[in-house]
Motif scaffolding. Structure first.
Motif, PDB file in Angstrom:
ATOM      1  N   ASP A 144       0.850  -1.187   0.000  1.00  0.00           N
ATOM      2  CA  ASP A 144       0.000   0.000   0.000  1.00  0.00           C
ATOM      3  C   ASP A 144       0.887   1.239   0.000  1.00  0.00           C
ATOM      4  O   ASP A 144       1.973   1.239   0.596  1.00  0.00           O
ATOM      5  CB  ASP A 144      -0.924   0.011   1.224  1.00  0.00           C
ATOM      6  N   ILE A 145       0.445   2.286  -0.684  1.00  0.00           N
ATOM      7  CA  ILE A 145       1.124   3.580  -0.679  1.00  0.00           C
ATOM      8  C   ILE A 145       0.188   4.562  -0.006  1.00  0.00           C
ATOM      9  O   ILE A 145      -0.790   5.019  -0.596  1.00  0.00           O
ATOM     10  CB  ILE A 145       1.470   4.044  -2.109  1.00  0.00           C
ATOM     11  N   GLN A 146       0.459   4.863   1.249  1.00  0.00           N
ATOM     12  CA  GLN A 146      -0.373   5.775   2.006  1.00  0.00           C
ATOM     13  C   GLN A 146       0.188   7.191   1.924  1.00  0.00           C
ATOM     14  O   GLN A 146       1.241   7.422   1.325  1.00  0.00           O
ATOM     15  CB  GLN A 146      -0.462   5.315   3.460  1.00  0.00           C
ATOM     16  N   VAL A 147      -0.514   8.117   2.548  1.00  0.00           N
ATOM     17  CA  VAL A 147      -0.078   9.512   2.486  1.00  0.00           C
ATOM     18  C   VAL A 147       1.239   9.700   3.225  1.00  0.00           C
ATOM     19  O   VAL A 147       2.123  10.436   2.777  1.00  0.00           O
ATOM     20  CB  VAL A 147      -1.171  10.422   3.078  1.00  0.00           C
ATOM     21  N   ARG A 148       1.416   9.024   4.341  1.00  0.00           N
ATOM     22  CA  ARG A 148       2.624   9.212   5.141  1.00  0.00           C
ATOM     23  C   ARG A 148       3.717   8.208   4.833  1.00  0.00           C
ATOM     24  O   ARG A 148       4.898   8.534   4.843  1.00  0.00           O
ATOM     25  CB  ARG A 148       2.274   9.138   6.639  1.00  0.00           C
ATOM     26  N   ALA A 149       3.352   6.978   4.568  1.00  0.00           N
ATOM     27  CA  ALA A 149       4.351   5.926   4.434  1.00  0.00           C
ATOM     28  C   ALA A 149       3.888   4.900   3.407  1.00  0.00           C
ATOM     29  O   ALA A 149       2.722   4.861   3.005  1.00  0.00           O
ATOM     30  CB  ALA A 149       4.608   5.248   5.786  1.00  0.00           C
ATOM     31  N   THR A 150       4.829   4.065   2.994  1.00  0.00           N
ATOM     32  CA  THR A 150       4.568   2.962   2.066  1.00  0.00           C
ATOM     33  C   THR A 150       4.730   1.644   2.818  1.00  0.00           C
ATOM     34  O   THR A 150       5.719   1.459   3.546  1.00  0.00           O
ATOM     35  CB  THR A 150       5.541   3.013   0.878  1.00  0.00           C
ATOM     36  N   MET A 151       3.793   0.752   2.644  1.00  0.00           N
ATOM     37  CA  MET A 151       3.817  -0.546   3.308  1.00  0.00           C
ATOM     38  C   MET A 151       4.493  -1.567   2.399  1.00  0.00           C
ATOM     39  O   MET A 151       4.038  -1.791   1.269  1.00  0.00           O
ATOM     40  CB  MET A 151       2.409  -1.010   3.658  1.00  0.00           C
ATOM     41  N   LEU A 152       5.569  -2.174   2.888  1.00  0.00           N
ATOM     42  CA  LEU A 152       6.344  -3.143   2.112  1.00  0.00           C
ATOM     43  C   LEU A 152       6.302  -4.481   2.822  1.00  0.00           C
ATOM     44  O   LEU A 152       6.692  -4.586   3.992  1.00  0.00           O
ATOM     45  CB  LEU A 152       7.793  -2.662   1.960  1.00  0.00           C
ATOM     46  N   ARG A 153       5.801  -5.496   2.129  1.00  0.00           N
ATOM     47  CA  ARG A 153       5.764  -6.850   2.691  1.00  0.00           C
ATOM     48  C   ARG A 153       6.976  -7.624   2.199  1.00  0.00           C
ATOM     49  O   ARG A 153       7.130  -7.844   0.991  1.00  0.00           O
ATOM     50  CB  ARG A 153       4.472  -7.566   2.314  1.00  0.00           C
ATOM     51  N   THR A 154       7.827  -8.048   3.121  1.00  0.00           N
ATOM     52  CA  THR A 154       9.037  -8.774   2.751  1.00  0.00           C
ATOM     53  C   THR A 154       8.692 -10.205   2.349  1.00  0.00           C
ATOM     54  O   THR A 154       7.582 -10.686   2.585  1.00  0.00           O
ATOM     55  CB  THR A 154      10.037  -8.784   3.915  1.00  0.00           C
ATOM     56  N   TYR A 155       9.690 -10.888   1.770  1.00  0.00           N
ATOM     57  CA  TYR A 155       9.438 -12.250   1.283  1.00  0.00           C
ATOM     58  C   TYR A 155       9.263 -13.255   2.418  1.00  0.00           C
ATOM     59  O   TYR A 155       8.733 -14.342   2.185  1.00  0.00           O
ATOM     60  CB  TYR A 155      10.584 -12.680   0.367  1.00  0.00           C
ATOM     61  N   ASP A 156       9.721 -12.898   3.625  1.00  0.00           N
ATOM     62  CA  ASP A 156       9.479 -13.778   4.772  1.00  0.00           C
ATOM     63  C   ASP A 156       8.260 -13.325   5.575  1.00  0.00           C
ATOM     64  O   ASP A 156       8.155 -13.606   6.768  1.00  0.00           O
ATOM     65  CB  ASP A 156      10.717 -13.856   5.677  1.00  0.00           C
ATOM     66  N   ASN A 157       7.357 -12.572   4.914  1.00  0.00           N
ATOM     67  CA  ASN A 157       6.043 -12.189   5.445  1.00  0.00           C
ATOM     68  C   ASN A 157       6.158 -11.293   6.670  1.00  0.00           C
ATOM     69  O   ASN A 157       5.504 -11.512   7.695  1.00  0.00           O
ATOM     70  CB  ASN A 157       5.207 -13.433   5.787  1.00  0.00           C
ATOM     71  N   ARG A 158       6.985 -10.258   6.547  1.00  0.00           N
ATOM     72  CA  ARG A 158       7.035  -9.193   7.537  1.00  0.00           C
ATOM     73  C   ARG A 158       6.653  -7.878   6.871  1.00  0.00           C
ATOM     74  O   ARG A 158       6.940  -7.675   5.699  1.00  0.00           O
ATOM     75  CB  ARG A 158       8.426  -9.072   8.168  1.00  0.00           C
ATOM     76  N   LEU A 159       6.000  -7.002   7.632  1.00  0.00           N
ATOM     77  CA  LEU A 159       5.530  -5.733   7.101  1.00  0.00           C
ATOM     78  C   LEU A 159       6.487  -4.630   7.532  1.00  0.00           C
ATOM     79  O   LEU A 159       6.725  -4.431   8.728  1.00  0.00           O
ATOM     80  CB  LEU A 159       4.113  -5.430   7.589  1.00  0.00           C
ATOM     81  N   VAL A 160       7.039  -3.909   6.555  1.00  0.00           N
ATOM     82  CA  VAL A 160       7.971  -2.813   6.817  1.00  0.00           C
ATOM     83  C   VAL A 160       7.281  -1.510   6.429  1.00  0.00           C
ATOM     84  O   VAL A 160       6.792  -1.375   5.306  1.00  0.00           O
ATOM     85  CB  VAL A 160       9.280  -2.991   6.023  1.00  0.00           C
TER      86      VAL A 160
END
Length: 321
Positions: A144-160
């Motif tokens: 997701d690309i939000q107004v404040r930050a971008t949500m990045l899901r890593t390949y080992d299923n962690r959300l950055v």
């Protein structure tokens, strides 16, 4: 000493009466604010639908819908405050906001910076939702690309959660920006093997793997002359360029070449080391001023007798020299 409670009770009574008098205003203000909440949801959905019909990406539609919703909620909050507090006029409220605007700007500088960076990312579109990117030490899929930050899901299923200003000002590698991706694996063959024959076998096997594209064609290049092998750089292209496809393609290529090359008589050598003992090569070994490093010099025939019989001890060599 006598404690006078009359002023305290009178003040509490006045506060209670003032609260009871303000209850209708509070209820009306809450109802008005809830009405604006409902309107904000309608505005958000309308802006989202209009943006999608205009051909804008899903991320831009989401962000502009949120901005429109926040604008309506802000207006509803101001209207509700003027209803709850009749002495608070719109002029005084905007005047107070103008005086405190500088302080608010400094306090929320990072938030405004991320907000602007998020809008620029959505407008310029260096990457989109669903792309696989690399940012610093993090790699994964954009959720997701939000107004404040971008949500990045890593390949080992962690959300950055990455601030948009960091993504906009720093380098970002977009692995899925183009429709094809080149991969490479290293294969080491023996020094005694025919390089041309090894290349022919590798290209023939790559042509039989369905995940390897025929156009662009694979390549096999000599990368270096290693310590124990001739290292070949095997390059090939895949489509789509996502991480899972890349890992599976490399797995199939390495597994196939592991079987095919030895079957064609091409060696896949292990790391080897060679240790030379200086009492087994030349007669001068052991004499610090005359001994040679490495292999014996060419043209010198070695005496088949053991070196101990030729030179019983190093003192004789020293005397002869």
């Amino acid at each position: 000493m006598t404690l006078e409670l009359t002023p305290i009770l009178t003040r509490l009574q006045n506060m209670l009466q003032g609260f009871l008098t303000a209850i209708p205003n509070i209820l009306i203000g809450l109802i008005v604010f809830l009405l604006f909440v409902f309107i904000s949801n309608l505005v958000r959905n309308a802006v989202h639908a209009i943006a999608e019909r205009a051909g804008q990406p899903r991320g831009i539609a989401l962000v502009f819908g949120r901005i429109a919703s926040w604008a309506v909620l802000t207006l509803g909050l101001l209207v509700s405050l003027t209803i709850i507090i009749p002495t608070l006029t719109a002029a005084s409220l905007f005047g107070a906001l103008g005086v405190s605007g500088v302080a608010i700007g400094f306090a929320f500088k990072d938030i405004f910076q991320n907000l602007l960076a998020g809008l620029l990312i959505l407008i310029t579109r260096p990457f989109r939702i669903g792309d696989q990117i690399v940012s610093g030490n993090h790699e994964g899929t954009v959720e997701d690309i939000q107004v404040r930050a971008t949500m990045l899901r890593t390949y080992d299923n962690r959300l950055v959660v990455i601030p948009n200003s960091e993504l906009y000002t720093n380098r970002v590698v977009v692995n899925t920006a183009l429709d094809k991706r080149r991969l490479s694996v290293n294969i080491g063959i023996g020094y005694g093997d025919d390089i041309a024959h090894a290349k022919e076998v590798i290209l023939r096997e790559l042509a039989q793997i369905d995940t390897v594209l025929k156009d662009p064609a694979p390549q096999v290049l000599v990368k270096e002359l290693g310590d124990f092998s001739v290292n070949l750089d095997v390059r090939f292209w895949i489509d789509p360029p996502i991480r899972r496809e890349a890992n599976e393609a490399q797995d199939r290529v390495l597994e196939t070449l592991k079987k095919a090359l030895p079957a064609e008589g091409i060696d896949l050598p292990f790391p080897t080391q060679q240790v030379l003992f200086h009492d087994q090569t030349e007669e001068t070994d052991g004499h610090r001023t005359r001994q040679r490093e490495g292999w014996p010099s060419r043209g010198i025939e070695r005496d088949p007798r053991p070196l101990r019989e030729i030179r019983p001890n190093s003192e004789e060599v020293d005397n002869r020299s």
